[in-house]
Design a protein around this motif. Structure first.
Motif, PDB file in Angstrom:
ATOM      1  N   ILE A 207       0.851  -1.199   0.000  1.00  0.00           N
ATOM      2  CA  ILE A 207       0.000   0.000   0.000  1.00  0.00           C
ATOM      3  C   ILE A 207       0.880   1.240   0.000  1.00  0.00           C
ATOM      4  O   ILE A 207       1.583   1.524   0.975  1.00  0.00           O
ATOM      5  CB  ILE A 207      -0.923   0.020   1.236  1.00  0.00           C
ATOM      6  CG1 ILE A 207      -1.775  -1.256   1.310  1.00  0.00           C
ATOM      7  CG2 ILE A 207      -1.828   1.252   1.200  1.00  0.00           C
ATOM      8  CD1 ILE A 207      -2.516  -1.432   2.620  1.00  0.00           C
ATOM      9  N   ALA A 208       0.886   1.973  -1.110  1.00  0.00           N
ATOM     10  CA  ALA A 208       1.576   3.266  -1.139  1.00  0.00           C
ATOM     11  C   ALA A 208       0.914   4.174  -0.105  1.00  0.00           C
ATOM     12  O   ALA A 208      -0.311   4.192   0.024  1.00  0.00           O
ATOM     13  CB  ALA A 208       1.497   3.880  -2.529  1.00  0.00           C
ATOM     14  N   PHE A 209       1.722   4.944   0.631  1.00  0.00           N
ATOM     15  CA  PHE A 209       1.176   5.679   1.769  1.00  0.00           C
ATOM     16  C   PHE A 209       1.907   7.002   1.918  1.00  0.00           C
ATOM     17  O   PHE A 209       3.129   7.081   1.752  1.00  0.00           O
ATOM     18  CB  PHE A 209       1.337   4.828   3.029  1.00  0.00           C
ATOM     19  CG  PHE A 209       0.519   5.267   4.203  1.00  0.00           C
ATOM     20  CD1 PHE A 209      -0.783   5.712   4.058  1.00  0.00           C
ATOM     21  CD2 PHE A 209       1.055   5.221   5.486  1.00  0.00           C
ATOM     22  CE1 PHE A 209      -1.535   6.098   5.151  1.00  0.00           C
ATOM     23  CE2 PHE A 209       0.318   5.595   6.595  1.00  0.00           C
ATOM     24  CZ  PHE A 209      -0.980   6.040   6.417  1.00  0.00           C
ATOM     25  N   CYS A 210       1.157   8.053   2.244  1.00  0.00           N
ATOM     26  CA  CYS A 210       1.746   9.396   2.326  1.00  0.00           C
ATOM     27  C   CYS A 210       0.931  10.258   3.272  1.00  0.00           C
ATOM     28  O   CYS A 210      -0.275  10.070   3.414  1.00  0.00           O
ATOM     29  CB  CYS A 210       1.765  10.041   0.931  1.00  0.00           C
ATOM     30  SG  CYS A 210       0.120  10.145   0.168  1.00  0.00           S
ATOM     31  N   ASP A 211       1.604  11.224   3.900  1.00  0.00           N
ATOM     32  CA  ASP A 211       0.875  12.228   4.673  1.00  0.00           C
ATOM     33  C   ASP A 211       1.703  13.486   4.897  1.00  0.00           C
ATOM     34  O   ASP A 211       1.434  14.252   5.829  1.00  0.00           O
ATOM     35  CB  ASP A 211       0.403  11.678   6.023  1.00  0.00           C
ATOM     36  CG  ASP A 211      -0.826  12.425   6.524  1.00  0.00           C
ATOM     37  OD1 ASP A 211      -1.736  12.674   5.711  1.00  0.00           O
ATOM     38  OD2 ASP A 211      -0.882  12.775   7.721  1.00  0.00           O
ATOM     39  N   LYS A 212       2.708  13.724   4.064  1.00  0.00           N
ATOM     40  CA  LYS A 212       3.489  14.950   4.198  1.00  0.00           C
ATOM     41  C   LYS A 212       2.598  16.174   4.024  1.00  0.00           C
ATOM     42  O   LYS A 212       2.812  17.219   4.650  1.00  0.00           O
ATOM     43  CB  LYS A 212       4.610  14.981   3.152  1.00  0.00           C
ATOM     44  CG  LYS A 212       5.533  16.190   3.286  1.00  0.00           C
ATOM     45  CD  LYS A 212       6.696  16.133   2.309  1.00  0.00           C
ATOM     46  CE  LYS A 212       7.628  17.325   2.478  1.00  0.00           C
ATOM     47  NZ  LYS A 212       8.784  17.253   1.550  1.00  0.00           N
ATOM     48  N   ALA A 276       1.463   8.304  -5.405  1.00  0.00           N
ATOM     49  CA  ALA A 276       0.775   7.903  -6.632  1.00  0.00           C
ATOM     50  C   ALA A 276       1.769   7.470  -7.704  1.00  0.00           C
ATOM     51  O   ALA A 276       1.505   6.535  -8.474  1.00  0.00           O
ATOM     52  CB  ALA A 276      -0.088   9.049  -7.139  1.00  0.00           C
ATOM     53  N   THR A 277       2.920   8.118  -7.749  1.00  0.00           N
ATOM     54  CA  THR A 277       3.949   7.749  -8.726  1.00  0.00           C
ATOM     55  C   THR A 277       4.499   6.355  -8.451  1.00  0.00           C
ATOM     56  O   THR A 277       4.817   5.607  -9.385  1.00  0.00           O
ATOM     57  CB  THR A 277       5.090   8.785  -8.711  1.00  0.00           C
ATOM     58  OG1 THR A 277       4.565  10.059  -9.104  1.00  0.00           O
ATOM     59  CG2 THR A 277       6.199   8.397  -9.687  1.00  0.00           C
ATOM     60  N   SER A 278       4.595   5.971  -7.188  1.00  0.00           N
ATOM     61  CA  SER A 278       5.072   4.624  -6.869  1.00  0.00           C
ATOM     62  C   SER A 278       4.093   3.571  -7.372  1.00  0.00           C
ATOM     63  O   SER A 278       4.502   2.457  -7.728  1.00  0.00           O
ATOM     64  CB  SER A 278       5.320   4.478  -5.370  1.00  0.00           C
ATOM     65  OG  SER A 278       4.119   4.557  -4.642  1.00  0.00           O
ATOM     66  N   LEU A 279       2.796   3.925  -7.412  1.00  0.00           N
ATOM     67  CA  LEU A 279       1.811   3.021  -8.009  1.00  0.00           C
ATOM     68  C   LEU A 279       2.017   2.953  -9.518  1.00  0.00           C
ATOM     69  O   LEU A 279       2.005   1.877 -10.115  1.00  0.00           O
ATOM     70  CB  LEU A 279       0.396   3.508  -7.693  1.00  0.00           C
ATOM     71  CG  LEU A 279      -0.743   2.601  -8.157  1.00  0.00           C
ATOM     72  CD1 LEU A 279      -0.865   1.381  -7.252  1.00  0.00           C
ATOM     73  CD2 LEU A 279      -2.070   3.370  -8.182  1.00  0.00           C
ATOM     74  N   GLY A 285       1.519  -1.781  -4.938  1.00  0.00           N
ATOM     75  CA  GLY A 285       0.392  -2.481  -5.538  1.00  0.00           C
ATOM     76  C   GLY A 285      -0.923  -1.755  -5.426  1.00  0.00           C
ATOM     77  O   GLY A 285      -1.803  -1.909  -6.291  1.00  0.00           O
ATOM     78  N   MET A 286      -1.100  -0.936  -4.360  1.00  0.00           N
ATOM     79  CA  MET A 286      -2.379  -0.265  -4.119  1.00  0.00           C
ATOM     80  C   MET A 286      -2.121   1.088  -3.469  1.00  0.00           C
ATOM     81  O   MET A 286      -1.051   1.323  -2.917  1.00  0.00           O
ATOM     82  CB  MET A 286      -3.264  -1.110  -3.186  1.00  0.00           C
ATOM     83  CG  MET A 286      -3.582  -2.508  -3.685  1.00  0.00           C
ATOM     84  SD  MET A 286      -4.523  -3.506  -2.486  1.00  0.00           S
ATOM     85  CE  MET A 286      -3.232  -3.936  -1.289  1.00  0.00           C
ATOM     86  N   VAL A 287      -3.136   1.958  -3.506  1.00  0.00           N
ATOM     87  CA  VAL A 287      -3.063   3.230  -2.794  1.00  0.00           C
ATOM     88  C   VAL A 287      -4.480   3.732  -2.545  1.00  0.00           C
ATOM     89  O   VAL A 287      -5.366   3.579  -3.398  1.00  0.00           O
ATOM     90  CB  VAL A 287      -2.241   4.283  -3.575  1.00  0.00           C
ATOM     91  CG1 VAL A 287      -2.944   4.693  -4.869  1.00  0.00           C
ATOM     92  CG2 VAL A 287      -1.952   5.506  -2.710  1.00  0.00           C
ATOM     93  N   VAL A 288      -4.725   4.298  -1.364  1.00  0.00           N
ATOM     94  CA  VAL A 288      -6.020   4.888  -1.028  1.00  0.00           C
ATOM     95  C   VAL A 288      -5.923   6.387  -1.270  1.00  0.00           C
ATOM     96  O   VAL A 288      -5.261   7.112  -0.525  1.00  0.00           O
ATOM     97  CB  VAL A 288      -6.409   4.608   0.440  1.00  0.00           C
ATOM     98  CG1 VAL A 288      -7.761   5.257   0.761  1.00  0.00           C
ATOM     99  CG2 VAL A 288      -6.461   3.109   0.705  1.00  0.00           C
TER     100      VAL A 288
END
Length: 449
Positions: A207-212, A276-279, A285-288
């Motif tokens: 799961i691609a994940f971000c919160d910067k 999103a770019t890593s997706l 494999g996934m991103v919310v």
């Protein structure tokens, strides 16, 4: 109108013709300046008081290339059709800077028109007297559902927002990657975790994940809460009517903690564009995220490979009833000096009337196919498969949320929830301390008025 009206279910008009459950959806729906100095970028780009009467200044938070170009095309089209020679002068500011400084911006020297959101964040500024009402324009608007009107209305019953588009949040992935690896879209949380575990074995970031940026992880919280406790609890929690340190919210964070081992590490230092770019690069494999976010990072040749599935079921009682689908639009800033000139105010309202047409939405979406039109008069025949799927997702929802930072007070969102979620991501082992701190700050903020 109460805050709960803004948190109520609503389906934009562009999904007209799709059957929507009426059990929980709104009837008739077819879908103060402080001592800190205001950043110089976030100030009006107009000239002296009143302007020239024909030029309307626009405060834009569309700083990313795709929407920025799409808005430019729409504003150019407006100028070409204007018989009075009206112009739009755009002041584009970094999206996060715009959001973080909106309160001071509206109390300082704002542009005539600015881009913002439906829901409680619009209502909050209307109540503070920082917006021009546009009820006269709504009397002539066509193609907007009653639910959209509700989302554009303040507690005083007057309209303030001209809605433009919406977009759902979901779990995005690459079709080809799922086909190559034999992955199946999960329906339940257990299936979601099992899929993430398999992706990890396959040397992918599950799961691609971000919160910067401070807001992306809010979408995950919203879905975990609505899937666990239901939409009504979520709505009341956002309104300050439920305890953050109760067992329901603790369960949400405990479930999230279960997912964190499968999420991209270092989320607090990663932007949504990077996630999103890593997706797009097949690293994850996934991103919310919301529909526009991964879409903007996929080149045109890859657009057809982007797909999504609804956030999985956690509590069968609530299933996948709720969908996060924020609505964006335009408002008039009451403290704009230009709008004291009646001719400029007339020009600004003329711009809003044109932006409320299906034609205006068509032009925008030709250049940014990552959103969905709100007007039933927009042409949906050219929608991509993922846009059509997004319409179907929203039309089948029993409840629609706007997003955490739109469904609650802006001060609570920015000063409490952004640091709280980032703290949880960094240290997920002290849930009790986290929720007790949120509850303490909530009590202070929600009684401050």
């Amino acid at each position: 109108m109460t805050q709960s009206s803004f948190n109520g279910s609503s389906v934009p008009g562009s999904v007209a013709g799709h059957r929507v459950s009426r059990r929980s959806v709104l009837r008739g729906a077819a879908l103060g300046a402080g001592a800190i100095t205001l950043p110089s970028l976030l100030t009006a780009c107009g000239g002296g008081p009143g302007g020239d009467g024909r030029t309307v200044t626009m405060g834009s938070n569309a700083s990313d290339p795709v929407p920025r170009k799409a808005f430019a095309e729409a504003f150019t089209a407006y100028e070409k059709q204007s018989e009075e020679g009206r112009k739009v002068k755009v002041n584009t500011v970094d999206h996060n800077t715009f959001q973080e400084n909106i309160n001071r911006y509206l109390q300082g020297k704002p542009d005539d028109v600015f881009m913002w959101f439906a829901g409680y964040r619009m209502q909050f500024f209307a109540e503070k007297g920082l917006l021009h009402e546009i009820s006269d324009l709504w009397a002539g608007y066509k193609g907007f559902s009653p639910a959209l009107k509700d989302q554009s209305t303040g507690e005083d019953g007057k309209q303030y927002l001209t809605p433009y588009y919406y977009y759902p949040w979901a779990v995005f992935h690459r079709k080809s990657l799922f086909q190559e690896r034999g992955y199946q879209a999960p329906k339940t949380l257990d299936e979601y975790v099992a899929l993430a575990r398999q992706m990890q074995k396959d040397k992918l970031v599950p799961i691609a994940f971000c919160d910067k940026d401070g807001w992306p992880a809010m979408g995950t919280f919203d879905y975990l809460n609505m899937r666990t406790n239901g939409y009504e609890f979520h709505k009341n929690l956002m309104a300050g009517k439920e305890a953050w340190n109760g067992k329901q919210v603790k369960e949400v964070f405990d479930t999230w903690r279960r997912l964190l081992p499968y999420c991209q590490q270092g989320a607090n230092g990663r932007t949504w564009q990077e996630a999103a770019t890593s997706l797009q690069k097949r690293e994850a494999g996934m991103v919310v995220l919301g529909l526009p976010h991964p879409g903007q990072q996929f080149p045109e040749s890859d657009q057809d490979d982007l797909d999504f599935f609804p956030f999985p079921v956690i509590n069968p009682e609530h299933g996948q009833d709720a969908v996060e689908a924020p609505i964006d639009g335009y408002l008039l800033a009451r403290k704009s000096k230009n709008l004291k000139n009646e001719k400029t105010l007339e020009s600004a309202k003329d711009l809003l009337k044109w932006l409320a047409t299906g034609r205006a939405e068509d032009i925008y979406l030709q250049h940014d196919p990552n959103n969905i039109a709100v007007s039933s008069e927009a042409d949906t025949s050219a929608y991509s498969p993922i846009q059509k799927k997004a319409v179907e997702l929203v039309s089948n929802a029993k409840q629609i949320s706007q997003f955490l930072d739109r469904d609650t007070r802006p001060d609570f969102s920015s000063t409490v929830m952004i640091p709280a979620i980032q703290t949880f991501i960094s240290n997920p082992d002290d849930v009790d301390g986290l929720v007790n701190d949120i509850e303490r700050q909530k009590k202070t903020i929600f009684v401050s008025d």
